[in-house]
Design an enzyme around this catalytic site. Sequence first.
Site, PDB file in Angstrom:
ATOM      1  CE  LYS A  38     -17.056   0.061  48.638  1.00  0.00           C
ATOM      2  NZ  LYS A  38     -18.466  -0.878  48.263  1.00  0.00           N
TER       3      LYS A  38
ATOM      4  NE  ARG B 223     -18.665  -9.371  50.645  1.00  0.00           N
ATOM      5  CZ  ARG B 223     -18.611  -8.037  49.995  1.00  0.00           C
ATOM      6  NH1 ARG B 223     -17.660  -7.362  49.534  1.00  0.00           N
ATOM      7  NH2 ARG B 223     -19.472  -6.645  50.027  1.00  0.00           N
TER       8      ARG B 223
ATOM      9  CG  HIS C 184     -22.643  -6.747  47.040  1.00  0.00           C
ATOM     10  ND1 HIS C 184     -23.054  -5.846  46.307  1.00  0.00           N
ATOM     11  CD2 HIS C 184     -21.624  -7.248  47.571  1.00  0.00           C
ATOM     12  CE1 HIS C 184     -22.148  -5.734  46.265  1.00  0.00           C
ATOM     13  NE2 HIS C 184     -21.363  -6.806  47.095  1.00  0.00           N
TER      14      HIS C 184
ATOM     15  NE  ARG D 277     -25.493  -2.510  47.806  1.00  0.00           N
ATOM     16  CZ  ARG D 277     -25.954  -3.500  47.997  1.00  0.00           C
ATOM     17  NH1 ARG D 277     -27.439  -3.811  48.276  1.00  0.00           N
ATOM     18  NH2 ARG D 277     -25.324  -4.518  47.606  1.00  0.00           N
TER      19      ARG D 277
ATOM     20  CE1 TYR E 265      16.355   1.570  47.333  1.00  0.00           C
ATOM     21  CE2 TYR E 265      14.141   1.591  46.828  1.00  0.00           C
ATOM     22  CZ  TYR E 265      15.343   1.685  47.687  1.00  0.00           C
ATOM     23  OH  TYR E 265      15.388   2.800  48.301  1.00  0.00           O
TER      24      TYR E 265
ATOM     25  CB  CYS F 170      11.078   3.601  45.969  1.00  0.00           C
ATOM     26  SG  CYS F 170      12.699   3.739  44.432  1.00  0.00           S
ATOM     27  CG  MET F 171       7.004   3.822  51.087  1.00  0.00           C
ATOM     28  SD  MET F 171       7.730   4.388  52.301  1.00  0.00           S
ATOM     29  CE  MET F 171       7.888   2.301  53.218  1.00  0.00           C
ATOM     30  CG  ASP F 172       9.002   8.470  50.239  1.00  0.00           C
ATOM     31  OD1 ASP F 172       7.425   8.280  50.308  1.00  0.00           O
ATOM     32  OD2 ASP F 172       9.378   7.905  50.526  1.00  0.00           O
TER      33      ASP F 172
HETATM   34  C1  LIG Z   1     -18.430  -1.240  47.844  1.00  0.00           C
HETATM   35  C2  LIG Z   1     -20.024  -1.696  47.200  1.00  0.00           C
HETATM   36  C3  LIG Z   1     -20.611  -1.609  46.166  1.00  0.00           C
HETATM   37  C4  LIG Z   1     -20.387  -0.091  45.197  1.00  0.00           C
HETATM   38  O1  LIG Z   1     -20.118  -1.130  43.939  1.00  0.00           O
HETATM   39  P1  LIG Z   1     -19.369  -0.805  43.273  1.00  0.00           P
HETATM   40  O2  LIG Z   1     -18.860  -1.680  42.204  1.00  0.00           O
HETATM   41  O3  LIG Z   1     -18.244   0.515  43.440  1.00  0.00           O
HETATM   42  O4  LIG Z   1     -20.711  -0.119  42.414  1.00  0.00           O
HETATM   43  C5  LIG Z   1     -22.175  -1.962  46.440  1.00  0.00           C
HETATM   44  N1  LIG Z   1     -22.000  -2.354  47.709  1.00  0.00           N
HETATM   45  C6  LIG Z   1     -22.083  -3.074  48.456  1.00  0.00           C
HETATM   46  C7  LIG Z   1     -22.289  -4.148  49.270  1.00  0.00           C
HETATM   47  C8  LIG Z   1     -20.387  -3.003  48.293  1.00  0.00           C
HETATM   48  O5  LIG Z   1     -19.461  -3.148  49.662  1.00  0.00           O
END
Ligand SMILES: *Cc1c(COP(=O)(O)O)cnc(C)c1O
Length: 405
Positions: free
Chosen positions: A65, A163, A192, A244, A286, A333-335
């Site tokens: 992601k 969540r 999770h 995951r 700034y 700064c921004m850049d």
């Molecule tokens: C982002 C995410 C992960 C990965 O988590 P890491 O800590 O980066 O390994 C696994 N499961 C879910 C549901 C996530 O949103």
Amino acid sequence: MSDRVAPADPALAVPGDGSLCGRPVVVATRALNSWAEVDLDVLDANVRALRSAVGPGVELIAVVKANAYGAGVAGIAPALEAAGVERFAVVWVAEALALRELGVRRPILVLGHAHPADAAKAVSHDITLTLDNLDLARALAVAAQARGVEARVHVLVDSGLHRDGVTLDEAVALAEAARHLPGLVVEGLSTHMANADDADDSFSDDQHALFAEAARRLPWIAYRHTANSATALRRPEMRYSGVRLGLALHGVVPENTPHPDVQPVLSLKARLARVTDVAPGEGVSYGLTWRAARPSRAGLVPVGYADGWRRSLGNRGEVLVGGRRCAMVGRVCMDQFVCDVTDVPGATVGDEVVLLGCQGRERLTAAEVARAADTIPWDVLASLQARLPRLFVRDGVVQRVAGRT
Ligand SMILES: *Cc1c(COP(=O)(O)O)cnc(C)c1O
């Protein structure tokens, strides 16, 4: 996004003493202001190390992601597929479609909320959705039947994170109802963790007990997954069918987690765009929040908060120039931002600046930057914006470039 092979001209080699950093990258970065180097050999090695850490019979689900945690999904995802990860996960349907466009063929799971309107696209690109309501199940069944294929879904149980996902009872009811829809296959059951990388992760035991109960009531759902990087490495009993993995693939290990043999994949670099004298008492950037206490040299680094380099790092972060740590001075700064190169003899325009990664005997890690910015390493990496070119490197040679150069 451009796609080209940079010339492997030794004259363009970036000199490096290699003492800590391995092979220097042979690449035309002379004309770049700032860029990310993504080492695909390190990524391969991390996949091997993580596979051996979680053991046989556990699939690797690569979580790519947010542009693969800022590293650039265009280079990361094909490399992970070639390295043999069994599945991919993203959060949005659009991210899954982008993976298919990149040529990814393995199963892709969408972790986030999907809409019935996404059903036809998901089915036609063989994308597995997370199911949280029956309307989505019905839309998927219709789309699957229309194409004469099967649509796969996973049911996410909220075991205490509060969540996303559905309660235990809802999960059982939803899975049983979806099970009987033609064309729909309830393939997976997941949850999770809330405290995966906390010093005290005992709440994971409570969450695990609730998940085990869901699995007991839904014994026909064979594919089960509960673990992010920290849980996968800390909790062998919670690895189930697949883990995951996000952060750990990038060689960054969460706190309170056993360290497998992984190395950082991404380095963030820039070149000094200007070096100027600052007299004692004069201020920089700034608000003039930093003032020179001695005759100083200010180096201008062409990376800013619009690139994802946090404003909170102003007067707190460090960068590497000439193999030395240099303070970030004044506001980001921004850049661009300014660093103090007074103690780097001969620092001049064009010198390499390392924001993340290695130079000489020094290394800056995402964890260190996160501490200075008052955030977490996930945030430091995922914040890196598409404006920064990504150079995907193998054997010290750029294989592919994503972004503007
Ligand atoms: C982002 C995410 C992960 C990965 O988590 P890491 O800590 O980066 O390994 C696994 N499961 C879910 C549901 C996530 O949103």
